[in-house]
Design a protein around this motif. Structure first.
Motif, short mmCIF file in Angstrom:
data_model
loop_
_atom_site.label_atom_id
_atom_site.label_comp_id
_atom_site.label_asym_id
_atom_site.label_seq_id
_atom_site.Cartn_x
_atom_site.Cartn_y
_atom_site.Cartn_z
N GLY A 48 0.78 -1.22 0.00
CA GLY A 48 0.00 0.00 0.00
C GLY A 48 0.81 1.28 0.00
N PHE A 49 2.16 1.17 -0.03
CA PHE A 49 2.98 2.38 0.09
C PHE A 49 4.15 2.35 -0.88
CE2 PHE A 49 0.91 1.87 4.17
CZ PHE A 49 0.49 3.17 4.46
N LEU A 50 4.56 3.56 -1.27
CA LEU A 50 5.79 3.76 -2.04
C LEU A 50 6.60 4.81 -1.29
CD1 LEU A 50 6.98 2.76 -4.80
CD2 LEU A 50 6.17 4.92 -5.75
N PHE A 51 7.78 4.40 -0.80
CA PHE A 51 8.64 5.28 -0.02
C PHE A 51 9.77 5.80 -0.89
CE2 PHE A 51 7.35 1.92 3.23
CZ PHE A 51 6.24 2.64 3.65
N VAL A 52 9.94 7.12 -0.93
CA VAL A 52 10.92 7.74 -1.83
C VAL A 52 12.13 8.22 -1.04
CG1 VAL A 52 11.32 9.57 -3.52
CG2 VAL A 52 9.09 8.43 -3.41
N HIS A 53 13.33 7.89 -1.54
CA HIS A 53 14.61 8.23 -0.91
C HIS A 53 15.52 8.92 -1.93
CE1 HIS A 53 14.01 5.11 2.39
NE2 HIS A 53 13.14 4.70 1.46
N HIS A 54 16.61 9.51 -1.42
CA HIS A 54 17.76 9.82 -2.27
C HIS A 54 18.98 9.19 -1.62
CE1 HIS A 54 19.27 13.85 -0.24
NE2 HIS A 54 19.02 12.92 0.65
N THR A 55 19.99 8.90 -2.41
CA THR A 55 21.16 8.21 -1.86
C THR A 55 22.08 9.15 -1.10
OG1 THR A 55 22.46 8.52 -3.89
CG2 THR A 55 21.12 6.52 -3.74
N TYR A 56 21.97 10.45 -1.33
CA TYR A 56 22.81 11.50 -0.73
C TYR A 56 24.24 11.41 -1.24
CZ TYR A 56 24.82 14.76 2.61
OH TYR A 56 25.45 15.82 3.17
N LEU A 57 24.90 10.31 -1.00
CA LEU A 57 26.18 10.01 -1.63
C LEU A 57 26.04 8.64 -2.30
CD1 LEU A 57 28.82 11.16 1.01
CD2 LEU A 57 28.27 12.24 -1.16
N PRO A 58 26.47 8.49 -3.54
CA PRO A 58 27.14 9.49 -4.36
C PRO A 58 26.23 10.67 -4.69
CG PRO A 58 26.54 7.59 -5.66
CD PRO A 58 26.25 7.22 -4.25
N ALA A 59 26.77 11.87 -4.54
CA ALA A 59 25.99 13.08 -4.76
C ALA A 59 25.72 13.35 -6.23
CB ALA A 59 26.68 14.27 -4.10
N PRO A 60 26.69 13.17 -7.13
CA PRO A 60 26.40 13.46 -8.54
C PRO A 60 25.44 12.41 -9.12
CG PRO A 60 28.78 13.41 -8.12
CD PRO A 60 28.10 12.81 -6.93
N PRO A 61 24.43 12.84 -9.83
CA PRO A 61 23.56 11.87 -10.51
C PRO A 61 24.37 11.06 -11.52
CG PRO A 61 22.59 14.07 -10.52
CD PRO A 61 23.99 14.23 -10.07
N CYS A 62 24.05 9.78 -11.64
CA CYS A 62 24.74 8.95 -12.63
C CYS A 62 24.01 9.05 -13.96
CB CYS A 62 24.84 7.49 -12.17
SG CYS A 62 23.25 6.64 -12.00
N THR A 63 24.73 9.32 -15.01
CA THR A 63 24.11 9.55 -16.32
C THR A 63 24.52 8.51 -17.35
OG1 THR A 63 25.91 11.07 -16.89
CG2 THR A 63 23.91 12.03 -15.93
N SER A 64 25.24 7.47 -16.96
CA SER A 64 25.63 6.40 -17.87
C SER A 64 25.47 5.07 -17.18
CB SER A 64 27.08 6.58 -18.34
OG SER A 64 27.99 6.32 -17.26
N PHE A 65 25.28 4.03 -17.99
CA PHE A 65 25.15 2.69 -17.42
C PHE A 65 26.39 2.30 -16.62
CE2 PHE A 65 26.17 -1.87 -18.07
CZ PHE A 65 25.21 -2.41 -17.23
N LYS A 66 27.55 2.59 -17.13
CA LYS A 66 28.79 2.24 -16.45
C LYS A 66 28.86 2.87 -15.07
CE LYS A 66 33.83 2.30 -17.07
NZ LYS A 66 34.94 2.71 -17.98
N ARG A 67 28.50 4.15 -14.96
CA ARG A 67 28.55 4.85 -13.68
C ARG A 67 27.46 4.37 -12.73
NH1 ARG A 67 32.30 6.24 -11.04
NH2 ARG A 67 31.19 4.99 -9.51
N CYS A 68 26.23 4.22 -13.26
CA CYS A 68 25.12 3.78 -12.41
C CYS A 68 25.35 2.37 -11.88
CB CYS A 68 23.81 3.83 -13.19
SG CYS A 68 23.23 5.49 -13.62
N ALA A 69 25.85 1.48 -12.73
CA ALA A 69 26.11 0.11 -12.29
C ALA A 69 27.19 0.09 -11.21
CB ALA A 69 26.53 -0.75 -13.48
N ALA A 70 28.21 0.93 -11.37
CA ALA A 70 29.26 1.01 -10.34
C ALA A 70 28.70 1.54 -9.03
CB ALA A 70 30.40 1.90 -10.84
N ASP A 71 27.80 2.53 -9.09
CA ASP A 71 27.17 3.04 -7.88
C ASP A 71 26.34 1.96 -7.20
OD1 ASP A 71 28.30 5.52 -8.30
OD2 ASP A 71 26.47 6.43 -9.13
#
Length: 591
Positions: A420-443
């Motif tokens: 019944g719920f969707l909880f929204v978070h941010h990771t805080y760190l890493p602070a820069p948004p990941c814009t590529s598969f390579k970076r996001c997968a590493a994060d």
């Protein structure tokens, strides 16, 4: 080679040679190069360098098509992608290196066999792509955005349909001028069983999209309007296969297996792709990715005035930073762009038209014999609806195996669905948004190591993580209790956006995934209740998460529960203020 010297017929020759390689190569599983989109682009570049920029390329293309056509398994593609009725020649096509030739033989034809998927490659954005529908779309686009007018007054129409159609050669979609490169002679050369009275060929103008002026949605509950034309780009990439897949009957419509994902044996040198669903239809995620890419790029090519770029250059851009410098026109956003290219009503007409055309090309087709137009309309409606709702309008989710997840430690606890719920978070760190598969997968791997090795948790805490590269990354997924919202982990899904959103917002694509796509598809699949509540992490746990800027935006979204007031975060000590947190997450706020 400059674009000014580039000849479209040479590009066609390169594509035909790739398809023709199927006839010369061994069975699937024998290529020596890794199954990467970069390898396909390398093969195209080699062909483009060797192909002579002369009119002889057109004759060579016709020769290759004649050879390939005898073995084609798609009558629709053979018919719609047939070249000019040129005589075959003794010209030798340019040769590829043995390695690239083996690769082309491996990927030229898509199939699903014994839980394995063949004819697919791994793209730089982490998606898996079927090459056959991609090439078909490019090929159709190079011929022009052809509109095939369905004029069903000939003997090729199945005698038991009881339907007659007017000749629409001069009225289809408001088009009056036929392409100078496509004539009724071309149609006669394509199929000896279909006369020039059956089909007339026209070309859309850049301002006209197929089906837009006079196409109505077909529905079993309304009087459907018979399709008057089909778009060759949509038919050879998507519509034809959608129709054929759903011809098996209503019992398959609710469990169609559309969009099944899979795992590569390895990501650095991929060789084998194993599907995650035991009952996957041929309409896998990889096939639909290739079909959408082919449709989008074919549409682009048909609307781009010459000189057109070499295909290797176009594909490098599309699977890279974006076509012609447009970061929104790349493979990462194929679903969003596909939804803009065609609507469900338009696609319904295209699927229905493709089935009508196939009835004429193959009157003895075992799944089409005796089917009425009403039955074809019903198939087309359900096929388009399922594709649109279960795939096109859902987020692209990279499975755990794609980002290199470590195994779950211990035994996961199943969720009691729907939640019944969707909880929204941010990771805080890493602070820069990941814009590529390579970076996001590493994060993702970094967060999982921290959660497992430092926190001692069984797995990464989140249900899903959203990057700024256009993809959602599977954490614990839809079925296992996470470690994301202390005291509430079993009651809702925890979704985190990679980045620090205290003072800025995520990308629109990331916001759209959390606000619209992920919950909409979860509700449709029975995983999330239709009346679900959306909450920011700070409303349940003492934390600043998901950041002031993001939380303020969340409070304006549908389903946000304003009755749950944020809890005041623990005040940090002066020492902690001087230093950033040593790890990726404010971990004490999670589990």
């Amino acid at each position: 080679m400059s674009f000014g010297n580039w000849k479209p017929t040479v590009v066609v020759q390169g594509i035909l040679w790739i398809l023709y390689g199927l006839l010369l190569q061994p069975e699937p599983g024998t290529a020596t190069l890794p199954l990467l989109m970069d390898s396909v682009i390398q093969a195209l570049a080699e062909l483009e360098q060797k192909a002579p920029a002369t009119e002889a390329g057109r004759s060579a293309a016709a020769w290759l098509l004649s050879a390939q056509g005898s073995g084609t398994h798609s009558p629709l593609r053979h018919f719609l992608l047939e070249g000019k009725g040129l005589n075959t020649t003794d010209l030798d096509p340019p040769s590829l290196s043995p390695e690239l030739r083996g690769l082309m033989g491996e990927v030229a034809r898509h199939s699903v066999q014994d839980g394995k998927e063949y004819g697919v490659v791994l793209a730089p954005d982490g998606s898996t792509v079927a090459v056959e529908p991609l090439l078909a779309g490019l090929w159709a686009g190079l011929q022009g955005h052809r509109i095939i007018n369905l004029s069903l007054e000939s003997s090729a129409t199945p005698p038991d349909t009881g339907v007659t159609f007017p000749d629409l050669a001069d009225t289809s979609l408001g088009l009056s001028d036929a392409s100078p490169d496509v004539t009724s002679a071309d149609v006669r050369a394509v199929s000896p069983n279909v006369s020039t009275k059956d089909l007339d060929v026209g070309v859309t103008s850049p301002e006209v999209r197929p089906g837009s002026p006079d196409v109505q949605a077909s529905s079993p509950d309304t009087k459907a309007k018979l399709p008057t034309a089909v778009d060759s780009v949509l038919v050879v990439t998507l519509a034809g296969d959608l129709g054929l897949n759903f011809l098996q009957g209503p019992q398959t419509w609710n469990h169609s297996g559309v969009g099944t994902e899979g795992c590569w044996d390895q990501l650095s040198v991929p060789r084998t792709f194993t599907l995650l669903g035991p009952e996957a239809s041929p309409l896998t995620t990889a096939f639909l990715n290739g079909a959408l890419d082919g449709a989008l790029l074919g549409d682009y090519l048909s609307r781009t005035p010459g000189p057109r770029p070499p295909l290797s250059h176009l594909l490098s851009q599309y699977y890279g930073a974006g076509v012609a410098g447009d970061p929104g026109f790349r493979s990462n956003f194929r679903r969003h762009n596909g939804a803009a290219l065609t609507s469900a009503p338009t696609l319904t007409q295209q699927v229905w038209g493709a089935l009508i055309l196939l009835q004429r090309l193959e009157p003895a087709h075992p799944r089409l014999q005796g089917m009425s137009q009403e039955e074809l309309a019903q198939v087309a409606t359900h096929a388009s609806k399922e594709f649109t709702e279960a795939f096109l309008e859902c987020p692209a989710i990279h499975p755990r195996c794609r980002w290199g997840a470590a195994p779950y430690q211990g035994r996961p606890t199943p969720l009691k669905l729907p939640l019944g719920f969707l909880f929204v978070h941010h990771t805080y760190l890493p602070a820069p948004p990941c814009t590529s598969f390579k970076r996001c997968a590493a994060d993702m791997r970094s967060m999982q190591r921290f959660h497992q090795q430092t926190q001692g948790w069984a797995d990464i805490g989140y249900s899903f993580v959203v990057g700024s590269d256009g993809y959602v990354y599977e954490g614990r997924g839809w079925h296992w209790v996470g470690a994301h919202t202390l005291g509430h982990n079993s009651r809702g899904f925890g979704v985190s956006l990679i980045g620090n959103y205290t003072a800025e917002l995520p990308s629109e694509a990331a916001l759209r995934a959390v606000r619209d796509e992920l919950p909409r598809c979860a509700v449709r699949a029975g995983l999330l209740r239709p009346d679900y509540a959306l909450l920011g992490h700070r409303q349940l746990v003492r934390t600043e998460c998901p950041g002031d800027r993001l939380f303020n935006l969340l409070s304006t979204w549908p389903h946000f529960d304003k009755n749950v007031k944020p809890r005041t975060a623990r005040r940090a000590s002066s020492r902690s203020k001087r230093r950033p947190p040593p790890m990726i997450l404010l971990s004490t706020d999670l589990q």
